[in-house]
Write a protein that holds these residues in place. Structure first.
Motif, PDB file in Angstrom:
ATOM      1  N   TRP A 166       0.831  -1.201   0.000  1.00 15.45           N
ATOM      2  CA  TRP A 166       0.000   0.000   0.000  1.00 15.45           C
ATOM      3  C   TRP A 166       0.868   1.255   0.000  1.00 15.45           C
ATOM      4  O   TRP A 166       1.883   1.342   0.700  1.00 15.45           O
ATOM      5  N   GLU A 168       0.894   5.456   0.503  1.00  9.58           N
ATOM      6  CA  GLU A 168       0.145   6.550   1.130  1.00  9.58           C
ATOM      7  C   GLU A 168      -0.427   7.498   0.094  1.00  9.58           C
ATOM      8  O   GLU A 168       0.190   7.772  -0.944  1.00  9.58           O
ATOM      9  N   ASP A 169      -1.629   8.005   0.401  1.00 11.75           N
ATOM     10  CA  ASP A 169      -2.302   9.029  -0.406  1.00 11.75           C
ATOM     11  C   ASP A 169      -2.549   8.589  -1.851  1.00 11.75           C
ATOM     12  O   ASP A 169      -2.715   9.424  -2.743  1.00 11.75           O
ATOM     13  N   VAL A 170      -2.567   7.311  -2.098  1.00 13.46           N
ATOM     14  CA  VAL A 170      -2.896   6.768  -3.423  1.00 13.46           C
ATOM     15  C   VAL A 170      -4.155   5.915  -3.272  1.00 13.46           C
ATOM     16  O   VAL A 170      -4.175   4.966  -2.489  1.00 13.46           O
ATOM     17  N   SER A 171      -5.205   6.255  -4.002  1.00 14.91           N
ATOM     18  CA  SER A 171      -6.466   5.526  -3.879  1.00 14.91           C
ATOM     19  C   SER A 171      -6.333   4.105  -4.436  1.00 14.91           C
ATOM     20  O   SER A 171      -5.722   3.883  -5.478  1.00 14.91           O
ATOM     21  N   TRP A 451      -7.338   5.567   7.638  1.00 11.18           N
ATOM     22  CA  TRP A 451      -7.831   5.442   6.257  1.00 11.18           C
ATOM     23  C   TRP A 451      -9.139   6.208   6.086  1.00 11.18           C
ATOM     24  O   TRP A 451      -9.827   6.531   7.047  1.00 11.18           O
ATOM     25  N   THR A 454     -12.204   7.512  -0.579  1.00 12.58           N
ATOM     26  CA  THR A 454     -11.878   8.576  -1.533  1.00 12.58           C
ATOM     27  C   THR A 454     -13.096   8.997  -2.346  1.00 12.58           C
ATOM     28  O   THR A 454     -13.077  10.044  -2.988  1.00 12.58           O
ATOM     29  N   LYS A 474      -7.914   5.677   0.783  1.00 14.28           N
ATOM     30  CA  LYS A 474      -6.533   6.118   0.899  1.00 14.28           C
ATOM     31  C   LYS A 474      -6.076   5.805   2.316  1.00 14.28           C
ATOM     32  O   LYS A 474      -6.871   5.915   3.267  1.00 14.28           O
ATOM     33  N   HIS A 476      -3.039   6.517   5.447  1.00 16.17           N
ATOM     34  CA  HIS A 476      -2.015   7.430   5.942  1.00 16.17           C
ATOM     35  C   HIS A 476      -1.290   6.721   7.091  1.00 16.17           C
ATOM     36  O   HIS A 476      -1.930   6.264   8.033  1.00 16.17           O
TER      37      HIS A 476
END
Length: 479
Positions: A166, A168-171, A451, A454, A474, A476
């Motif tokens: 996974w 971060e900040d990527v759907s 999380w 999105t 997303k 974090h």
């Protein structure tokens, strides 16, 4: 005289027909009319009300059609579903009665299309002694001792492997990740197939096609999902058969055998090759589909309940801190038993999300329940979702409230009414494994990430539960 004999001979079939007609007429007159539950005679004898019943609806409801039927006829009513006259039960007592009398008054009776795609030896469609034998193999493989010593470490290994990819900040699709996690776990424990390998990925793609056919109309025409699923079934079985042949060679060469379900079935049973193939396919189906959706639903419900996430995080941080103080790595069974609030979250997810919404049964003799008769041969549909969402049993049933499962809570109904994995002799053999998977995954999820969705999404039933948009989230990292 011969003429009279000829006349009698010619009239004999008519006289016999007349005799039997009056006999049956008088027999029917003497037989009491069954007191069926209320309902309406359907205008479409084959399809009946199936399309209306299966119409897509929010997973946290029973759907508009069933709500209307219950409001009109009560919690037990008659219908025509899946081509048969059917008694539908939204009643907790009748559901328990049906499940507890498996093999005596009722038996499993799924539509033929399910057996056609899962196989005639699938645990889902088998009845009687053969089902008991298959189930015993699964229970022994997923025994408490194996859960503690073998399966728990495997679950944690696959969890860490899944979340390590996974960003971060990527759907990404939480539903797809949950499905990949549970599929890899089952492939490993059924046939010792490692995640990420070409053979495993190829099998997973075949399985996706296979699943689309399971939930589609049973039309075996070129290009239909059902037809494609039958081809994928053949491809999946070829992979399993190849693994069986490899095991036979290993045994002949006296090599150390893999401790997986395939090895277990080959050594501990007298099943035929066809029976083993269908057993492994059905367990791959059952172990993957229900667990993956339960995990995705847990992520979804928690995202909308920050208070539950906070309490869950505190519980797991305490466990992690104790492990660190002792210099231990890797979760063990004692850690799992400390996840008390996690069990509340899991129970509430299963109650509200209803991954297994109903099961198919058939009366194998005339049955009397309360004031109603269930004629022999009629289908019965115990609808667990209707009981789990019943406001007579649960306060605010459409609210995600894991605290209702705490010991001192007055908001939780009796466990007798909670049947997320069925019950009776056909209680899901992997129910404890499924809860263990979710708990271990949650441990690493809540202590490592926050999380958020999105874009809006929610679970729908059609009839299997699924997120139309794949539950995009997303994450974090928590520092």
């Amino acid at each position: 005289m011969p003429i009279l004999q000829n006349i009698l001979f010619l009239l004999l079939p008519s006289l016999l027909t007349l005799f039997f007609y009056f006999y049956l007429f008088l027999w029917k007159r003497s037989k009491p009319t069954p007191n069926l539950p209320p309902g309406r005679r359907c205008q479409l004898p084959f399809f009946g009300e199936t399309f209306s019943y299966l119409k897509s609806h929010s997973a946290i409801t029973t759907g508009h059609f069933m709500q209307h039927q219950i409001a009109r006829y009560g919690k037990i009513y008659r219908s025509n579903l899946f081509g048969d006259p059917t008694i539908v039960s939204a009643d907790a007592g009748l559901n328990r009665f049906i499940l507890q009398n498996e093999g005596r008054l009722f038996e499993c009776s799924y539509p033929k299309s399910i057996g056609g795609i899962l196989g005639k030896w699938s645990m889902l469609v088998l009845v009687g002694e053969m089902h008991q034998s298959m189930r015993m193999i699964a229970l022994n493989f997923m025994s408490n001792a194996r859960l503690r010593s073998i399966l728990l470490p495997e679950i944690e290994r696959h969890t860490l492997l899944a979340i390590s990819s996974w960003k971060e900040d990527v759907s990404f699709s939480a539903q797809d990740e949950a499905k990949k996690f549970t599929f890899n776990l089952m492939a490993k424990n059924i046939m010792s197939m490692e995640p990420g390998e070409m053979e495993t990925e190829k099998l997973r793609k075949e399985y996706i096609t296979f699943m689309k056919g399971v939930v589609s109309a049973p039309l075996n025409l070129p290009g239909t999902p059902y037809s494609k699923a039958l081809k994928s079934r053949s491809n999946i079985l070829r992979v399993i058969e190849k693994k069986m042949e490899e095991r036979s060679h290993e045994r002949n060469e006296e090599k150390e055998e893999e401790d997986d379900l395939l090895g277990w079935a080959l050594k501990q049973s007298s099943l035929s090759k066809e029976q083993i193939l269908d057993l492994l396919l059905s367990l791959l189906f059952a172990g993957h589909e229900t667990s993956s959706m339960a995990l995705a639903l847990t992520i979804f419900f928690l995202e909308g309940c920050p208070k539950a996430v906070q309490q869950l995080r505190e519980e797991h941080q305490i466990i992690a801190r104790r492990k660190m103080e002792r210099g231990e790595t890797g979760l063990d069974w004692e850690d799992y038993k400390q996840m008390e609030f996690s069990q509340c979250v899991i129970n509430e997810t299963l109650r509200l999300g209803n991954v297994v919404r109903f099961v198919h049964r058939k009366a194998i003799q005339d049955v009397r329940y309360g004031d109603y008769d269930i004629p022999c041969g009629w289908k019965v549909l115990p609808v667990f979702a209707a009981v789990h969402l019943d406001s007579d049993l649960y306060n605010e049933p459409q609210q995600f409230n894991p605290w209702r499962w705490q010991r001192c809570s007055t908001g939780a109904a009796s466990n007798n009414n909670f049947m997320p994995y069925g019950g009776g002799p056909r209680l899901c053999a992997g129910s404890e494994l499924a809860k263990l998977e979710i708990a271990i995954f949650l441990h690493h999820l809540v202590i490592k990430f926050r999380w958020e969705l999105t874009e809006p999404d929610c679970a729908y039933a059609f009839p299997f539960v699924e997120f139309p948009k794949g539950l995009p989230i997303k994450v974090h990292a928590i520092t």
